[in-house]
Write an enzyme that holds these catalytic residues in place. Structure first.
Site, PDB file in Angstrom:
ATOM      1  N   ARG A  52      12.521  41.757  43.835  1.00 58.85           N
ATOM      2  CA  ARG A  52      12.970  43.132  44.074  1.00 58.85           C
ATOM      3  C   ARG A  52      14.016  43.244  45.177  1.00 58.85           C
ATOM      4  NH1 ARG A  52       7.430  44.649  43.252  1.00 58.85           N
ATOM      5  NH2 ARG A  52       7.224  45.422  41.122  1.00 58.85           N
ATOM      6  N   LYS A 106      29.037  46.346  44.876  1.00 59.08           N
ATOM      7  CA  LYS A 106      28.849  46.591  43.445  1.00 59.08           C
ATOM      8  C   LYS A 106      28.698  45.224  42.793  1.00 59.08           C
ATOM      9  CE  LYS A 106      31.542  49.670  41.169  1.00 59.08           C
ATOM     10  NZ  LYS A 106      32.693  50.597  40.977  1.00 59.08           N
ATOM     11  N   GLU A 139      45.151  43.533  42.460  1.00 58.90           N
ATOM     12  CA  GLU A 139      44.342  44.487  43.242  1.00 58.90           C
ATOM     13  C   GLU A 139      45.083  44.907  44.511  1.00 58.90           C
ATOM     14  OE1 GLU A 139      41.759  46.036  42.186  1.00 58.90           O
ATOM     15  OE2 GLU A 139      40.594  44.743  40.854  1.00 58.90           O
ATOM     16  N   LYS A 158      39.028  49.111  51.844  1.00 59.83           N
ATOM     17  CA  LYS A 158      37.916  49.267  50.893  1.00 59.83           C
ATOM     18  C   LYS A 158      36.608  49.530  51.639  1.00 59.83           C
ATOM     19  CE  LYS A 158      35.386  47.539  46.994  1.00 59.83           C
ATOM     20  NZ  LYS A 158      35.258  46.605  45.887  1.00 59.83           N
ATOM     21  N   GLU A 171      29.245  55.526  44.822  1.00 60.78           N
ATOM     22  CA  GLU A 171      30.328  56.027  43.974  1.00 60.78           C
ATOM     23  C   GLU A 171      29.999  57.376  43.348  1.00 60.78           C
ATOM     24  OE1 GLU A 171      32.759  53.000  41.794  1.00 60.78           O
ATOM     25  OE2 GLU A 171      32.481  54.366  40.133  1.00 60.78           O
ATOM     26  N   ARG A 193      34.772  57.154  46.211  1.00 57.90           N
ATOM     27  CA  ARG A 193      34.897  55.719  45.918  1.00 57.90           C
ATOM     28  C   ARG A 193      35.551  55.472  44.563  1.00 57.90           C
ATOM     29  NH1 ARG A 193      30.444  50.790  46.658  1.00 57.90           N
ATOM     30  NH2 ARG A 193      31.799  49.221  45.761  1.00 57.90           N
ATOM     31  N   ASN A 237      39.008  52.742  41.428  1.00 56.91           N
ATOM     32  CA  ASN A 237      39.143  52.350  40.017  1.00 56.91           C
ATOM     33  C   ASN A 237      40.535  52.635  39.472  1.00 56.91           C
ATOM     34  OD1 ASN A 237      36.489  51.581  40.037  1.00 56.91           O
ATOM     35  ND2 ASN A 237      35.731  53.553  39.289  1.00 56.91           N
ATOM     36  N   HIS A 284      42.016  50.908  36.409  1.00 50.17           N
ATOM     37  CA  HIS A 284      40.944  50.132  35.784  1.00 50.17           C
ATOM     38  C   HIS A 284      40.477  50.674  34.433  1.00 50.17           C
ATOM     39  CE1 HIS A 284      40.844  48.138  39.635  1.00 50.17           C
ATOM     40  NE2 HIS A 284      39.879  47.336  39.241  1.00 50.17           N
ATOM     41  N   HIS A 296      40.417  47.576  32.248  1.00 57.00           N
ATOM     42  CA  HIS A 296      39.245  46.868  31.712  1.00 57.00           C
ATOM     43  C   HIS A 296      39.375  46.650  30.214  1.00 57.00           C
ATOM     44  CE1 HIS A 296      36.245  47.697  35.221  1.00 57.00           C
ATOM     45  NE2 HIS A 296      36.815  46.514  35.322  1.00 57.00           N
ATOM     46  N   HIS A 300      41.411  39.435  35.628  1.00 54.43           N
ATOM     47  CA  HIS A 300      41.155  40.827  36.010  1.00 54.43           C
ATOM     48  C   HIS A 300      42.372  41.509  36.665  1.00 54.43           C
ATOM     49  CE1 HIS A 300      38.671  44.235  37.198  1.00 54.43           C
ATOM     50  NE2 HIS A 300      39.195  44.140  38.408  1.00 54.43           N
TER      51      HIS A 300
HETATM   52  N1  LIG Z   1      32.270  44.066  42.528  1.00 60.22           N
HETATM   53  C1  LIG Z   1      33.461  44.580  42.682  1.00 60.22           C
HETATM   54  O1  LIG Z   1      33.657  45.546  43.418  1.00 60.22           O
HETATM   55  C2  LIG Z   1      34.610  43.965  41.935  1.00 60.22           C
HETATM   56  C3  LIG Z   1      35.926  44.380  42.206  1.00 60.22           C
HETATM   57  C4  LIG Z   1      36.965  43.754  41.525  1.00 60.22           C
HETATM   58  C5  LIG Z   1      36.698  42.744  40.620  1.00 60.22           C
HETATM   59  N2  LIG Z   1      35.412  42.378  40.369  1.00 60.22           N
HETATM   60  C6  LIG Z   1      35.091  41.307  39.425  1.00 60.22           C
HETATM   61  O2  LIG Z   1      35.635  40.098  39.936  1.00 60.22           O
HETATM   62  C7  LIG Z   1      35.847  39.205  38.849  1.00 60.22           C
HETATM   63  C8  LIG Z   1      37.172  38.514  39.018  1.00 60.22           C
HETATM   64  O3  LIG Z   1      37.125  37.782  40.213  1.00 60.22           O
HETATM   65  P1  LIG Z   1      38.214  36.687  40.597  1.00 60.22           P
HETATM   66  O4  LIG Z   1      39.558  37.172  40.265  1.00 60.22           O
HETATM   67  O5  LIG Z   1      37.901  36.270  41.970  1.00 60.22           O
HETATM   68  O6  LIG Z   1      37.980  35.539  39.536  1.00 60.22           O
HETATM   69  P2  LIG Z   1      36.837  34.476  39.265  1.00 60.22           P
HETATM   70  O7  LIG Z   1      35.696  34.606  40.161  1.00 60.22           O
HETATM   71  O8  LIG Z   1      36.600  34.535  37.802  1.00 60.22           O
HETATM   72  O9  LIG Z   1      37.602  33.119  39.629  1.00 60.22           O
HETATM   73  C9  LIG Z   1      38.777  32.784  38.941  1.00 60.22           C
HETATM   74  C10 LIG Z   1      38.904  31.274  38.750  1.00 60.22           C
HETATM   75  O10 LIG Z   1      39.236  30.658  39.996  1.00 60.22           O
HETATM   76  C11 LIG Z   1      38.339  29.584  40.274  1.00 60.22           C
HETATM   77  N3  LIG Z   1      38.279  29.510  41.732  1.00 60.22           N
HETATM   78  C12 LIG Z   1      37.679  30.367  42.569  1.00 60.22           C
HETATM   79  N4  LIG Z   1      37.966  30.040  43.845  1.00 60.22           N
HETATM   80  C13 LIG Z   1      38.752  28.946  43.800  1.00 60.22           C
HETATM   81  C14 LIG Z   1      39.388  28.152  44.808  1.00 60.22           C
HETATM   82  N5  LIG Z   1      39.337  28.453  46.114  1.00 60.22           N
HETATM   83  N6  LIG Z   1      40.104  27.081  44.396  1.00 60.22           N
HETATM   84  C15 LIG Z   1      40.216  26.793  43.073  1.00 60.22           C
HETATM   85  N7  LIG Z   1      39.665  27.515  42.089  1.00 60.22           N
HETATM   86  C16 LIG Z   1      38.939  28.583  42.453  1.00 60.22           C
HETATM   87  C17 LIG Z   1      37.081  29.952  39.539  1.00 60.22           C
HETATM   88  O11 LIG Z   1      36.313  28.818  39.225  1.00 60.22           O
HETATM   89  C18 LIG Z   1      37.630  30.612  38.273  1.00 60.22           C
HETATM   90  O12 LIG Z   1      37.978  29.629  37.339  1.00 60.22           O
HETATM   91  C19 LIG Z   1      35.737  40.014  37.581  1.00 60.22           C
HETATM   92  O13 LIG Z   1      34.517  39.719  36.969  1.00 60.22           O
HETATM   93  C20 LIG Z   1      35.732  41.455  38.070  1.00 60.22           C
HETATM   94  O14 LIG Z   1      34.992  42.307  37.231  1.00 60.22           O
HETATM   95  C21 LIG Z   1      34.383  42.964  41.018  1.00 60.22           C
END
Ligand SMILES: NC(=O)c1ccc[n+]([C@@H]2O[C@H](COP(=O)([O-])OP(=O)(O)OC[C@H]3O[C@@H](n4cnc5c(N)ncnc54)[C@H](O)[C@@H]3O)[C@@H](O)[C@H]2O)c1
Length: 347
Positions: free
Chosen positions: A113, A135, A177, A209, A219, A223, A227, A230, A234, A244
């Site tokens: 939990r 999130k 972003e 942020k 949100e 907040r 988006n 987005h 998305h 992304h």
């Molecule tokens: N929670 C939130 O508020 C929020 C906000 C924006 C995006 N997101 C989410 O974030 C995700 C995208 O995240 P992202 O762009 O970081 O991509 P990701 O986490 O998918 O990583 C992208 C690629 O880079 C590789 N990688 C990561 N760090 C590395 C490093 N230092 N060196 C080499 N390779 C590395 C990973 O293995 C992967 O192949 C999506 O799922 C999106 O929905 C969440």
């Protein structure tokens, strides 16, 4: 388990050995390390994931990138930690990009939990956005991030050295972003146009942020402006399977064209040039714009106000976001009217 948490603590690191020392300060005897598989392979020689002074460490390597955000992976990780007899005072550390922190944070929110957690963001996108704000989610067949929770990380450990190993396409994705923030905050826009260094930009975006999240964690109000880009973004990410941040960038392009904001489109070009990003052509270049796929995706995406009504974030001027409610049929018509312009657009 702390329940009084209103904001995360940013800890800026000098190097990886400092990270070990920082994690060893976490007030728990047990660390649940959740590491992106690529990041593990890249850094296991320079960082001992299993050896944190004074702690018992359980290591879960998650599938690299988006693949980890699934029901199956969630179940496997939860069962793995339960098989280790962890207790509620364990502390999870998600070590990777946004996919890993979305996933790790959700595991932390559900395990017994809820256990405390922290993030080591290793991509540009996660440093400026995904690691901040609590999130956390996995994906559903009905859309991205539809199964999740709000669970704020205790600590966010920032070390831009991780970006040295990040593939170029993922850096560009992170800039998607950063570009979004340029429209939300005039100071970030000015910093980009005046070519501030990356560390400064990361800091400014992360703090921006954090400030928004502090005032509206769940949100229910402002907040939602985060988006920006987005709603269509998305859908584009889902349809074309692109990173992304690319999808957010093309989501902004589509937004400004469809809602008739040429001034913002011109700003977008200035920002992209200032960042020195060589964006490829749009995913729909010289093809028919996928209006119906996008509309159908938005309709299924239960983050709308209802199945028929959605909120769209827009900006009339840099730093002045606003939220407008649209019927999806109207959105469909607005996109159809601009299909030609969308198909021909080059950034
Ligand atoms: N929670 C939130 O508020 C929020 C906000 C924006 C995006 N997101 C989410 O974030 C995700 C995208 O995240 P992202 O762009 O970081 O991509 P990701 O986490 O998918 O990583 C992208 C690629 O880079 C590789 N990688 C990561 N760090 C590395 C490093 N230092 N060196 C080499 N390779 C590395 C990973 O293995 C992967 O192949 C999506 O799922 C999106 O929905 C969440």
């Amino acid at each position: 388990m702390h329940t009084d948490l209103l904001m995360s603590k940013f800890i800026e690191l000098e190097n990886l050995s400092q990270l070990s020392a920082e994690i060893s300060k976490i007030p728990s005897n047990t660390i649940l390390m959740v590491v992106d598989a690529n990041v593990y392979n890249q850094y296991r020689k320079s960082f001992d994931f299993l050896n944190i002074e004074g702690k018992k460490v359980h290591l879960w390597k998650c599938l690299e990138g988006e693949g980890t955000k699934s029901y199956d992976e969630l179940k496997h990780a939860l069962e793995f930690f339960l098989s280790k007899n962890v207790t509620r005072d364990a502390h999870l550390v998600a070590f990777g990009g946004g996919a890993c922190s979305d996933f790790g944070g959700l595991v932390a929110s559900m395990l017994l939990r809820g256990v405390d957690w922290s993030v080591v963001p290793t991509t540009l996108l996660s440093m400026v956005d995904a690691a901040i704000g609590g999130k956390v989610a996995i994906n559903s067949e009905y859309g991205k991030n539809l199964v999740g929770a709000f669970h704020l990380p205790r600590n966010i450990y920032l070390d831009t050295a991780f970006l040295e190993t990040l593939p170029k396409s993922e850096m560009i994705s992170g800039y998607g972003e950063v570009i979004k923030y340029c429209f939300l905050d005039e100071k970030i826009y000015d910093a980009v146009v005046n070519k501030s260094d990356l560390q400064t930009l990361i800091h400014m975006c992360a703090k921006y942020k954090q400030k928004i999240v502090e005032k509206d964690f769940k949100e229910s109000g402002n907040r939602v402006i985060l988006n920006l880009g987005h709603t269509v973004g998305h859908a584009i990410e889902h349809i074309y399977k692109i990173p992304h941040g690319y999808a957010v960038l093309w989501g902004l392009v589509a937004l400004f064209i469809v809602t008739g904001h040429p001034k913002m489109l011109a700003r977008l070009k200035v920002i992209v040039n200032s960042l020195g990003i060589n964006m490829d052509e749009s995913p729909w270049q010289n093809k028919h714009f996928p209006t119906m796929d996008i509309v159908n995706y938005i309709r299924k995406d239960k983050k709308g106000l209802s199945n028929e009504v959605i909120q769209i974030i827009n900006v009339e001027e840099v730093g002045q976001p606003n939220v407008t409610t649209y019927h999806i049929d109207d959105v469909q018509k607005m996109i159809q009217d601009k299909e030609d312009e969308l198909s021909k657009f080059i950034l």
